[in-house]
Every structure is written in C-alpha cells, then in structure tokens.
Design an enzyme around this catalytic site. Sequence first.
Site, PDB file in Angstrom:
ATOM      1  N   GLY A   1       1.258  -0.849   4.206  1.00 40.30           N
ATOM      2  CA  GLY A   1       2.028   0.149   4.576  1.00 40.30           C
ATOM      3  C   GLY A   1       3.406   0.143   4.315  1.00 40.30           C
ATOM      4  O   GLY A   1       4.216   0.701   4.881  1.00 40.30           O
TER       5      GLY A   1
ATOM      6  N   ASN B   1      -8.931   3.618   3.859  1.00 39.70           N
ATOM      7  CA  ASN B   1      -9.088   3.001   5.457  1.00 39.70           C
ATOM      8  C   ASN B   1      -8.254   4.089   5.904  1.00 39.70           C
ATOM      9  O   ASN B   1      -6.751   3.756   5.934  1.00 39.70           O
ATOM     10  CB  ASN B   1      -8.556   1.622   5.197  1.00 39.70           C
ATOM     11  CG  ASN B   1      -8.297   1.084   6.791  1.00 39.70           C
ATOM     12  OD1 ASN B   1      -8.975   1.741   7.557  1.00 39.70           O
ATOM     13  ND2 ASN B   1      -7.548   0.199   6.788  1.00 39.70           N
TER      14      ASN B   1
ATOM     15  N   HIS C   1      -9.521  -6.823   9.390  1.00 32.70           N
ATOM     16  CA  HIS C   1      -8.326  -5.988   8.719  1.00 32.70           C
ATOM     17  C   HIS C   1      -7.314  -6.550   9.452  1.00 32.70           C
ATOM     18  O   HIS C   1      -7.198  -7.065  10.560  1.00 32.70           O
ATOM     19  CB  HIS C   1      -8.395  -4.321   9.040  1.00 32.70           C
ATOM     20  CG  HIS C   1      -7.224  -3.893   8.318  1.00 32.70           C
ATOM     21  ND1 HIS C   1      -6.016  -3.820   8.875  1.00 32.70           N
ATOM     22  CD2 HIS C   1      -7.149  -3.267   7.064  1.00 32.70           C
ATOM     23  CE1 HIS C   1      -5.207  -3.130   7.998  1.00 32.70           C
ATOM     24  NE2 HIS C   1      -5.778  -2.865   7.042  1.00 32.70           N
TER      25      HIS C   1
ATOM     26  N   SER D   1      -0.577  -0.811  -0.108  1.00 29.03           N
ATOM     27  CA  SER D   1       0.318   0.154  -0.726  1.00 29.03           C
ATOM     28  C   SER D   1      -0.386   0.702  -2.146  1.00 29.03           C
ATOM     29  O   SER D   1       0.615   0.953  -3.202  1.00 29.03           O
ATOM     30  CB  SER D   1       1.719  -0.511  -1.120  1.00 29.03           C
ATOM     31  OG  SER D   1       2.391  -0.761   0.219  1.00 29.03           O
TER      32      SER D   1
ATOM     33  N   LYS E   1      -7.610   4.174   9.144  1.00 27.65           N
ATOM     34  CA  LYS E   1      -6.998   3.582  10.256  1.00 27.65           C
ATOM     35  C   LYS E   1      -7.170   4.430  11.247  1.00 27.65           C
ATOM     36  O   LYS E   1      -7.980   5.076  11.566  1.00 27.65           O
ATOM     37  CB  LYS E   1      -5.501   3.268  10.056  1.00 27.65           C
ATOM     38  CG  LYS E   1      -5.564   2.511   8.886  1.00 27.65           C
ATOM     39  CD  LYS E   1      -4.012   1.790   8.851  1.00 27.65           C
ATOM     40  CE  LYS E   1      -3.916   1.212   7.110  1.00 27.65           C
ATOM     41  NZ  LYS E   1      -2.932   0.057   7.134  1.00 27.65           N
TER      42      LYS E   1
ATOM     43  N   GLU F   1      -5.861  -8.137   1.164  1.00 25.60           N
ATOM     44  CA  GLU F   1      -4.785  -7.411   1.477  1.00 25.60           C
ATOM     45  C   GLU F   1      -3.586  -8.352   1.868  1.00 25.60           C
ATOM     46  O   GLU F   1      -3.510  -8.757   3.179  1.00 25.60           O
ATOM     47  CB  GLU F   1      -5.073  -6.379   2.662  1.00 25.60           C
ATOM     48  CG  GLU F   1      -6.170  -5.440   2.297  1.00 25.60           C
ATOM     49  CD  GLU F   1      -6.492  -4.392   2.978  1.00 25.60           C
ATOM     50  OE1 GLU F   1      -6.101  -3.147   2.640  1.00 25.60           O
ATOM     51  OE2 GLU F   1      -6.521  -4.597   4.273  1.00 25.60           O
TER      52      GLU F   1
ATOM     53  N   GLU G   1      -4.630  -5.523  10.767  1.00 23.55           N
ATOM     54  CA  GLU G   1      -4.035  -5.045  12.040  1.00 23.55           C
ATOM     55  C   GLU G   1      -5.158  -5.584  13.104  1.00 23.55           C
ATOM     56  O   GLU G   1      -4.669  -5.745  14.112  1.00 23.55           O
ATOM     57  CB  GLU G   1      -4.318  -3.414  11.850  1.00 23.55           C
ATOM     58  CG  GLU G   1      -2.941  -3.151  10.743  1.00 23.55           C
ATOM     59  CD  GLU G   1      -3.102  -2.003  10.118  1.00 23.55           C
ATOM     60  OE1 GLU G   1      -4.044  -1.051  10.462  1.00 23.55           O
ATOM     61  OE2 GLU G   1      -2.495  -1.792   9.118  1.00 23.55           O
TER      62      GLU G   1
HETATM   63  P1  PGA Z   1      -1.595   1.131   2.950  1.00 24.24           P
HETATM   64  O1  PGA Z   1      -2.889   0.191   3.869  1.00 24.24           O
HETATM   65  O2  PGA Z   1      -2.388   1.212   1.448  1.00 24.24           O
HETATM   66  O3  PGA Z   1      -1.241   1.906   3.755  1.00 24.24           O
HETATM   67  O4  PGA Z   1      -0.592  -0.193   2.553  1.00 24.24           O
HETATM   68  C1  PGA Z   1      -3.837  -0.630   3.124  1.00 24.24           C
HETATM   69  C2  PGA Z   1      -4.638  -1.238   4.306  1.00 24.24           C
HETATM   70  O5  PGA Z   1      -4.244  -1.424   5.312  1.00 24.24           O
HETATM   71  O6  PGA Z   1      -6.068  -1.225   4.169  1.00 24.24           O
END
Ligand code: PGA
Length: 261
Positions: A183, A9, A104, A223, A11, A177, A106
């Site tokens: 992140g 992903n 997601h 992560s 982003k 998630e 976000e």
């Molecule tokens: P990350 O993000 O691997 O940077 O923690 C995962 C995601 O938001 O899909």
Amino acid sequence: MRRKFIAGNWKMFNGPKATSEFINKFSAEIKASPEVIKAVADGSEEIALFVPAISLTAAADGVKELPVIIGAQNCHWEKNGAFTGEISVPMITEVGATHVLIGHSERRHIFREINEELNKKVQAAVEGGLVAVLCVGELLEEREAGRAFDVIREQFIEGLKGIDAKTAAEKIIIAYEPVWAIGTGKTAGNDDAEEICGYIRKLTAERFDGETADKIIILYGGSVKPENTKGIISQPDIDGVLVGGASLKPESFIQIVKNAL
Ligand code: PGA
C-alpha cells in the site's frame, strides 16, 4: 511448469452489493479476453479474489459461471465455539469459497496474530479442504537490520509446522509481501523480490524435499500494478501476485491477469 496464480486481496473494501457489481463488470472483462479463458481452461493460470467475510456468499454465487476462485481473508482454527467475531473453515467452505489467506501482514501487525496461531489456522484450513495462502514478509526495520531472511524463515517454518510434503505442494501457497511495500506504492525491486522468493523455494526444499519445492506456488505482493506485473512475474521463482489496491477495479485487475499470461 507451475501454474500462475493471480489474486486480489480486497481487504476491508466491497460489501455484498459492491461485490456483485464488481463481478458483473469483471465477468464482461473475462468474456472479452479469450486468452484469459484459454489459460484458465488449460490450467496455466488461476484467478482468485479474497473478499471480506460478509461478501463471500455474493462473490461465490456471482462467479458460478466464471473461472474465478473465491477465498476468505482469515479463519479461526476451531470449527465452532465461543469466538465472537470469527469465522470457521466449515463456514467458509459452506458458502462455496475454496481458499483462505492466513497471516497477512495486517493480521500479524495490526491484530497481533502470532506464528503459533497462524500455524493452527493453516492446519485447520487444509484439514477442512481449503487451500491456505500463508503470507510472510519482513518489516522495513527488519530488512534494514539485515534480518529479512531470518524473519521469513521463522514465519515459514513456524507457520507450516505439522504440514506434510504432499499437502505443502497441493494445498499451500506462500505469498511473500514485504511489509514496507504494501500500500505504499514502493514495490520491491524485481531482484529483491526474486531473492526472497528463491529463498522460500530453497527453504521448501530443506523443510520438505526438492519435488515439493518445484511444485509449491510462491507469490509476490506489495504495490503490484498492471505496469509492474510483467517484470515481477518473469522472475523464475515468482509464480503469481497478490494484489491489494489494484484489484479493487475490474479494469486494472483484468489488466494484471492479462499481463501475467
Ligand atoms: P497493495 O496490497 O497491492 O495495495 O500493496 C497488497 C496486499 O496487502 O496484499
């Protein structure tokens, strides 16, 4: 045996130019990995990249000769209309993408998307022929208050309203998630991740049936890195990973793809 699904992903990273550069390098990595080519050819592994809307065309054109799925990160539920800034399912399919992320964290927490809207998106996506990756996950304070299971249940049940068992098995992927692991460098422990992914499979059996629960693909995200992929993917109810930061470099993403085999 369920197939493994390894997804990046991106982003809001990688415009069309950076996308083409990534794909050139990633293509070389795949071509140098016969074990990956074999796993994709025999259907045991799928590789996907969820890219910014503006990079969908570059990505879909770039992977024409490669066994890589391209997906969008969001969609609107209407086909056309006065919805400034949005993209629709037919627009996504027109450029050659086949999958879409929905809900997601976000989108849920920064853009305030609610379950009711996400459900409309899920329905529009599958009706339009896309595979919908519905993301679910609890906030840290929800986990600490002992509400993680309730939050996951609500996001799952509300997000999949109106979806039948066959569609759930074939056209829906669930990505767990935990928001506190995205992140942050903090991965959920393998046991915690498995506990919730196992719960999602149980919810699938309750909401649909046992056969659908056996078939549905459930991912963990938050992560994920090359070093922790093996431990995560070896959990019985985790079929794949959704990778943010570590999917931005072809060298680390291919390592995740390989470690998941
Ligand atoms: P990350 O993000 O691997 O940077 O923690 C995962 C995601 O938001 O899909």
